[in-house]
Design a protein around this motif. Structure first.
Motif, mmCIF file in Angstrom:
data_model
loop_
_atom_site.group_PDB
_atom_site.id
_atom_site.type_symbol
_atom_site.label_atom_id
_atom_site.label_comp_id
_atom_site.label_asym_id
_atom_site.label_seq_id
_atom_site.Cartn_x
_atom_site.Cartn_y
_atom_site.Cartn_z
ATOM 1 N N VAL A 134 1.496 -5.985 -10.302
ATOM 2 C CA VAL A 134 0.221 -5.395 -10.712
ATOM 3 C C VAL A 134 0.137 -4.024 -10.043
ATOM 4 O O VAL A 134 0.129 -3.932 -8.815
ATOM 5 C CB VAL A 134 -0.968 -6.280 -10.293
ATOM 6 C CG1 VAL A 134 -2.285 -5.587 -10.604
ATOM 7 C CG2 VAL A 134 -0.897 -7.638 -10.992
ATOM 8 N N PHE A 135 0.083 -2.970 -10.845
ATOM 9 C CA PHE A 135 0.198 -1.611 -10.311
ATOM 10 C C PHE A 135 -1.077 -0.827 -10.545
ATOM 11 O O PHE A 135 -1.583 -0.744 -11.666
ATOM 12 C CB PHE A 135 1.379 -0.895 -10.963
ATOM 13 C CG PHE A 135 1.671 0.454 -10.372
ATOM 14 C CD1 PHE A 135 2.388 0.564 -9.180
ATOM 15 C CD2 PHE A 135 1.239 1.622 -10.996
ATOM 16 C CE1 PHE A 135 2.658 1.811 -8.626
ATOM 17 C CE2 PHE A 135 1.504 2.866 -10.456
ATOM 18 C CZ PHE A 135 2.217 2.969 -9.257
ATOM 19 N N GLY A 136 -1.586 -0.213 -9.451
ATOM 20 C CA GLY A 136 -2.806 0.575 -9.526
ATOM 21 C C GLY A 136 -2.542 2.016 -9.936
ATOM 22 O O GLY A 136 -1.839 2.756 -9.239
ATOM 23 N N LEU A 137 -3.100 2.429 -11.056
ATOM 24 C CA LEU A 137 -2.939 3.786 -11.570
ATOM 25 C C LEU A 137 -3.915 4.747 -10.886
ATOM 26 O O LEU A 137 -5.001 4.356 -10.444
ATOM 27 C CB LEU A 137 -3.175 3.804 -13.082
ATOM 28 C CG LEU A 137 -2.217 2.952 -13.923
ATOM 29 C CD1 LEU A 137 -2.748 2.806 -15.344
ATOM 30 C CD2 LEU A 137 -0.815 3.576 -13.932
ATOM 31 N N ASN A 138 -3.530 6.006 -10.826
ATOM 32 C CA ASN A 138 -4.330 7.053 -10.193
ATOM 33 C C ASN A 138 -5.514 7.415 -11.088
ATOM 34 O O ASN A 138 -5.347 8.046 -12.134
ATOM 35 C CB ASN A 138 -3.449 8.279 -9.939
ATOM 36 C CG ASN A 138 -4.186 9.402 -9.234
ATOM 37 O OD1 ASN A 138 -5.408 9.400 -9.108
ATOM 38 N ND2 ASN A 138 -3.442 10.400 -8.777
ATOM 39 N N ALA A 139 -6.714 7.038 -10.653
ATOM 40 C CA ALA A 139 -7.923 7.308 -11.449
ATOM 41 C C ALA A 139 -8.527 8.671 -11.169
ATOM 42 O O ALA A 139 -9.479 9.074 -11.838
ATOM 43 C CB ALA A 139 -8.969 6.222 -11.179
ATOM 44 N N GLY A 158 -4.416 0.645 -3.277
ATOM 45 C CA GLY A 158 -5.025 1.201 -2.087
ATOM 46 C C GLY A 158 -5.542 2.603 -2.355
ATOM 47 O O GLY A 158 -5.281 3.206 -3.414
ATOM 48 N N SER A 159 -6.252 3.148 -1.387
ATOM 49 C CA SER A 159 -6.899 4.454 -1.571
ATOM 50 C C SER A 159 -5.909 5.558 -1.926
ATOM 51 O O SER A 159 -6.197 6.435 -2.754
ATOM 52 C CB SER A 159 -7.666 4.832 -0.306
ATOM 53 O OG SER A 159 -8.681 3.892 -0.038
ATOM 54 N N ASP A 193 0.834 -1.194 0.000
ATOM 55 C CA ASP A 193 0.000 0.000 0.000
ATOM 56 C C ASP A 193 0.875 1.253 0.000
ATOM 57 O O ASP A 193 2.101 1.174 -0.117
ATOM 58 C CB ASP A 193 -0.920 -0.024 1.227
ATOM 59 C CG ASP A 193 -2.277 0.609 0.959
ATOM 60 O OD1 ASP A 193 -2.294 1.750 0.471
ATOM 61 O OD2 ASP A 193 -3.305 -0.033 1.253
ATOM 62 N N TRP A 194 0.231 2.418 0.153
ATOM 63 C CA TRP A 194 0.923 3.705 0.162
ATOM 64 C C TRP A 194 0.818 4.393 1.516
ATOM 65 O O TRP A 194 1.121 5.583 1.632
ATOM 66 C CB TRP A 194 0.313 4.645 -0.884
ATOM 67 C CG TRP A 194 0.438 4.230 -2.299
ATOM 68 C CD1 TRP A 194 -0.343 3.336 -2.976
ATOM 69 C CD2 TRP A 194 1.378 4.709 -3.273
ATOM 70 N NE1 TRP A 194 0.043 3.225 -4.291
ATOM 71 C CE2 TRP A 194 1.103 4.063 -4.499
ATOM 72 C CE3 TRP A 194 2.425 5.634 -3.215
ATOM 73 C CZ2 TRP A 194 1.832 4.305 -5.658
ATOM 74 C CZ3 TRP A 194 3.150 5.883 -4.376
ATOM 75 C CH2 TRP A 194 2.851 5.222 -5.583
ATOM 76 N N HIS A 195 0.367 3.696 2.557
ATOM 77 C CA HIS A 195 0.072 4.333 3.842
ATOM 78 C C HIS A 195 1.274 5.091 4.406
ATOM 79 O O HIS A 195 2.400 4.569 4.448
ATOM 80 C CB HIS A 195 -0.360 3.285 4.869
ATOM 81 C CG HIS A 195 -1.709 2.699 4.601
ATOM 82 N ND1 HIS A 195 -2.852 3.451 4.576
ATOM 83 C CD2 HIS A 195 -2.092 1.422 4.361
ATOM 84 C CE1 HIS A 195 -3.882 2.669 4.330
ATOM 85 N NE2 HIS A 195 -3.459 1.436 4.187
#
Length: 334
Positions: A134-139, A92-93, A50-52
């Motif tokens: 697997v990388f989550g992009l900023n939506a 993550g958020s 995560d990015w916490h």
């Protein structure tokens, strides 16, 4: 990993022994080992970074941000390799706050700026551990409201850098639990935009990263509407399952009850059904899960007790033909 494997072996042995010798059964019991009720992908057992920030719910996520972790640490590489060929999902958020420090971009918030040195280090870490990134992009980048599109410029800069430098990415996700912040139709349009960029930058389909999403909290209507439009451009569809609440004072009493254990498989079954009916060529993934949300509960979700919940979750989600299960890892999570 070693204790979990031992637990699985010991648990299966004891279970079968009790079935055969311990329980007075009034009827014959037949166990069918020739027909599967569900199948999984080879990267089924997976995990999340995560990015916490350290200040967030301290000490639950202290020094656990993807930007803080030492990806060159041999012990971390070894531990991650024990889950090969699983996925490491970075999301993550806060992933919808993160900005990639390449090309022209909006100002970065402290703690949420991904340098390209760190991005390369993350790719090298996954290569060394033989796991799939697997990388989550900023939506939310440049998105003024829920009925508008995002600004794809920062995402494109990252994709161009990734393709040019051959950073190994198995797949890109887009957004995290945004079903109440973005209209499904607009989010579907954005997936189509990202798919066009990926296809352009990776013309060879054999090396092309997957496109995965929407990483929603369970919401069948949102998922159905999104997949009706974006299903043809997705490789996998993801959703999150958290059967309990970390601040529930009765969590330790409930976690191994039948009603509690049934929640994981039940939600995976209902959302998996939406995916298979609306987008049958798209895999279903549990993109995030743990025994309880709100960072879990110290002494419960990070204890031996939670291992039994995890084993049950692995089997119940697999029985619903879902291809990946990505578990949260933190100081209060398994």
């Amino acid at each position: 990993v070693i204790w979990l494997a031992s637990l699985m072996d010991a648990g299966l042995t004891q279970f079968l022994t009790c079935l055969l010798f311990c329980s007075p059964l009034s009827n014959a019991l037949t166990i069918n080992f020739t027909e599967a009720i569900g199948t999984t992908g080879d990267g089924y057992v997976s995990f999340n970074f995560d990015w916490h920030l350290n200040s967030e719910e301290s000490p639950a996520w202290f020094n656990s941000s993807v930007l803080v972790l030492n990806m060159k640490n041999p012990q971390l590489i070894y531990l991650a390799s024990q889950l090969s060929p699983g996925h490491l999902r970075v999301g993550g958020s806060e992933g919808d706050v993160a900005i990639y420090d390449v090309g022209n971009h909006l100002p970065c918030k402290p703690g949420f700026c991904m340098s390209m040195d760190k991005w390369k280090e993350l790719g090298e870490f996954c290569q060394a551990a033989k796991i799939r990134l697997v990388f989550g992009l900023n939506a939310m980048y440049g998105r003024p409201n829920k009925t508008s599109h995002f600004d794809p410029s920062n995402t494109r800069s990252l994709l161009e850098y990734t393709a040019k430098n051959k950073i190994p990415v198995y797949g890109f996700e887009f957004g995290n639990e945004l079903q109440s912040k973005i209209d499904a139709s607009y989010m579907a349009d954005d997936y189509i935009t990202i798919r066009q960029m990926i296809n352009e930058l990776w013309p060879d389909s054999t090396t092309r990263p997957w496109l995965i999403g929407p990483d929603e909290n369970p919401n069948s209507e949102f998922l159905k509407e999104l997949l009706e439009k974006a299903g043809p451009v997705l490789n996998a569809s993801t959703y999150h399952i958290y059967p309990g609440y970390g601040l529930d004072p009765h969590l330790s009493e409930q976690i191994l009850t039948a009603n509690y254990l049934d929640k994981e498989g039940s939600q995976a079954g209902s959302l998996g059904k939406v995916i298979s009916q609306v987008a049958p060529n798209v895999e279903g993934w549990v993109g995030e899960t743990a025994a309880a949300w709100h960072s879990g509960q110290d002494g419960t979700t990070n204890a031996f007790l939670s291992g039994f919940w995890y084993l049950d979750a692995l089997s119940s989600v697999a029985s619903q033909n879902q291809k990946a299960l990505q578990t949260d890892i933190g100081r209060r999570q398994l």
